[in-house]
Design an enzyme around this catalytic site. Structure first.
Site, PDB file in Angstrom:
ATOM      1  N   LEU A  19       0.821  -1.208   0.000  1.00  0.00           N
ATOM      2  CA  LEU A  19       0.000   0.000   0.000  1.00  0.00           C
ATOM      3  C   LEU A  19       0.861   1.267   0.000  1.00  0.00           C
ATOM      4  CD1 LEU A  19      -2.547  -1.020   2.787  1.00  0.00           C
ATOM      5  CD2 LEU A  19      -2.977  -0.934   0.309  1.00  0.00           C
ATOM      6  N   ASP A  62       2.383  -6.386   2.307  1.00  0.00           N
ATOM      7  CA  ASP A  62       2.947  -5.512   3.348  1.00  0.00           C
ATOM      8  C   ASP A  62       3.413  -6.269   4.592  1.00  0.00           C
ATOM      9  OD1 ASP A  62       2.816  -2.733   2.437  1.00  0.00           O
ATOM     10  OD2 ASP A  62       0.652  -3.060   2.296  1.00  0.00           O
ATOM     11  N   ASP A  68       3.332  -3.413  12.526  1.00  0.00           N
ATOM     12  CA  ASP A  68       1.925  -2.987  12.528  1.00  0.00           C
ATOM     13  C   ASP A  68       0.973  -4.041  13.073  1.00  0.00           C
ATOM     14  OD1 ASP A  68       2.430  -0.449  11.497  1.00  0.00           O
ATOM     15  OD2 ASP A  68       2.635  -1.273   9.483  1.00  0.00           O
ATOM     16  N   ARG A  87      -4.483  -5.789   5.040  1.00  0.00           N
ATOM     17  CA  ARG A  87      -3.404  -6.191   5.948  1.00  0.00           C
ATOM     18  C   ARG A  87      -3.883  -7.110   7.087  1.00  0.00           C
ATOM     19  NH1 ARG A  87       1.214  -2.248   7.427  1.00  0.00           N
ATOM     20  NH2 ARG A  87       1.956  -4.335   7.935  1.00  0.00           N
ATOM     21  N   HIS A 163       1.201   6.894   9.893  1.00  0.00           N
ATOM     22  CA  HIS A 163       1.110   6.443  11.291  1.00  0.00           C
ATOM     23  C   HIS A 163       1.717   7.499  12.206  1.00  0.00           C
ATOM     24  CE1 HIS A 163       1.399   2.123   9.583  1.00  0.00           C
ATOM     25  NE2 HIS A 163       0.198   2.231  10.119  1.00  0.00           N
ATOM     26  N   CYS A 248       9.350  -0.084  11.501  1.00  0.00           N
ATOM     27  CA  CYS A 248       8.255  -0.987  11.127  1.00  0.00           C
ATOM     28  C   CYS A 248       8.710  -2.378  10.727  1.00  0.00           C
ATOM     29  CB  CYS A 248       7.417  -0.369  10.026  1.00  0.00           C
ATOM     30  SG  CYS A 248       8.357   0.011   8.592  1.00  0.00           S
TER      31      CYS A 248
HETATM   32  N1  LIG Z   1       4.776   1.029  10.951  1.00  0.00           N
HETATM   33  C1  LIG Z   1       5.002   1.422   9.719  1.00  0.00           C
HETATM   34  O1  LIG Z   1       5.623   2.437   9.479  1.00  0.00           O
HETATM   35  N2  LIG Z   1       4.491   0.695   8.736  1.00  0.00           N
HETATM   36  C2  LIG Z   1       4.629   0.972   7.359  1.00  0.00           C
HETATM   37  C3  LIG Z   1       3.544   0.314   6.587  1.00  0.00           C
HETATM   38  C4  LIG Z   1       3.647   0.560   5.130  1.00  0.00           C
HETATM   39  C5  LIG Z   1       2.620  -0.167   4.301  1.00  0.00           C
HETATM   40  N3  LIG Z   1       2.865   0.049   2.920  1.00  0.00           N
HETATM   41  C6  LIG Z   1       1.219   0.302   4.652  1.00  0.00           C
HETATM   42  O2  LIG Z   1       0.744   1.250   4.042  1.00  0.00           O
HETATM   43  O3  LIG Z   1       0.568  -0.282   5.511  1.00  0.00           O
END
Ligand SMILES: NC(=O)NCCC[C@H](N)C(=O)O
Length: 258
Positions: A19, A62, A68, A87, A163, A248
């Site tokens: 994403l 992801d 996350d 997700r 976030h 992340c």
């Molecule tokens: N904790 C984070 O910084 N997560 C990054 C998530 C990126 C992923 N492409 C998303 O949009 O969920």
């Protein structure tokens, strides 16, 4: 009991389909991403962390962004429920991993949504971003899970970035690092150090004064070194193209009982 274990998850072959919400999509080089992920996990190990690989989730683009999927507080693992439906499948493998490590497991339930990237712990204060991925019910459920254990939960509006931890993280002494323009309510943070680069807002505490930081934030690394920290740069360019950052890619577990 102090522990130094970190959950990580190998990138999915579908990583490039991850994403993108707040930035323009750029082509992701999967081979380079895998190399960068290996170097990132090696940097954790070099600094005393045992890395534990959650079973890969190849169908979830992801899934490498394992932070996350779960929030740790003491020995309790709160399994997240992402505000991004694509997700939600990611949590099954993570649940197995934390249970096998002896954690007590708790869950965010419908209608709650919460992404671990919205949760920043500073001692017993837990800042939680209420934004695109985390809703009010998610905030309430986080509070109900952790306040009885001694945490103080502070909810923070997040509208300018993906976030809360896209905008801020914290140094070992609790100073918050970030950039004011990315924050809805900067005055919520008592001790704040503005950094020169957006990706400089993200550090992973490796122990002592050692900080993992993205190679894309050399000026911030210089600033932090000048303040007496030891910085460990890692190149995560392919993950940054998907709004990922250094935090992340892992979940540090410091208070396991096994
Ligand atoms: N904790 C984070 O910084 N997560 C990054 C998530 C990126 C992923 N492409 C998303 O949009 O969920």
């Amino acid at each position: 009991m102090p522990s130094k274990k970190a959950l990580v998850r190998r990138p999915s072959p579908r990583l490039a389909e991850g994403l993108v919400t707040h930035i323009e999509r750029e082509k992701v080089d999967l081979d380079l991403a895998v190399e960068q992920w290996e170097a990132y996990t090696e940097a954790l190990r070099t600094h005393g962390w045992e890395t534990i690989e959650v079973d890969p989730a190849d169908d979830c683009p992801d899934s490498v962004f394992v932070e996350d999927t779960v929030v740790m507080y003491r020995n309790v693992a709160l399994i997240a429920r992402s505000g991004a439906e694509s997700r939600r499948e990611e949590t099954a493998g993570v649940e197995e991993a934390v249970a096998s490590l002896g954690c007590s497991v708790n869950w965010i339930w419908e209608p709650g949504t919460l992404d671990g990237g919205d949760v920043l712990k500073v001692g017993d204060t837990i800042y939680v971003g209420r934004g695109g991925r985390t809703n009010a019910a998610g905030v309430q459920q986080l509070r109900a899970a952790f306040e009885p254990l001694g945490a103080r939960v502070v909810a923070v509006p997040v509208s300018k970035v993906l976030h809360l931890k896209s905008a801020i993280t914290a140094l070992p002494d609790g100073t918050i690092l970030g950039r004011i323009p990315q924050l809805d309510a900067p005055s919520l943070f008592p001790r704040f150090l503005p950094v020169p680069e957006e990706s400089g807002a993200h550090v992973v505490l490796l122990g002592g004064d050692k900080l993992l930081i993205a190679a894309s934030a050399p000026k911030t690394a210089e600033l932090l070194a000048d303040l007496g920290h030891e910085t460990v740069p890692v190149d995560i360019s392919e993950f940054e193209k998907l709004e990922g950052c250094v935090t992340c890619l892992s979940v540090r577990m410091r208070e396991l009982y096994v």
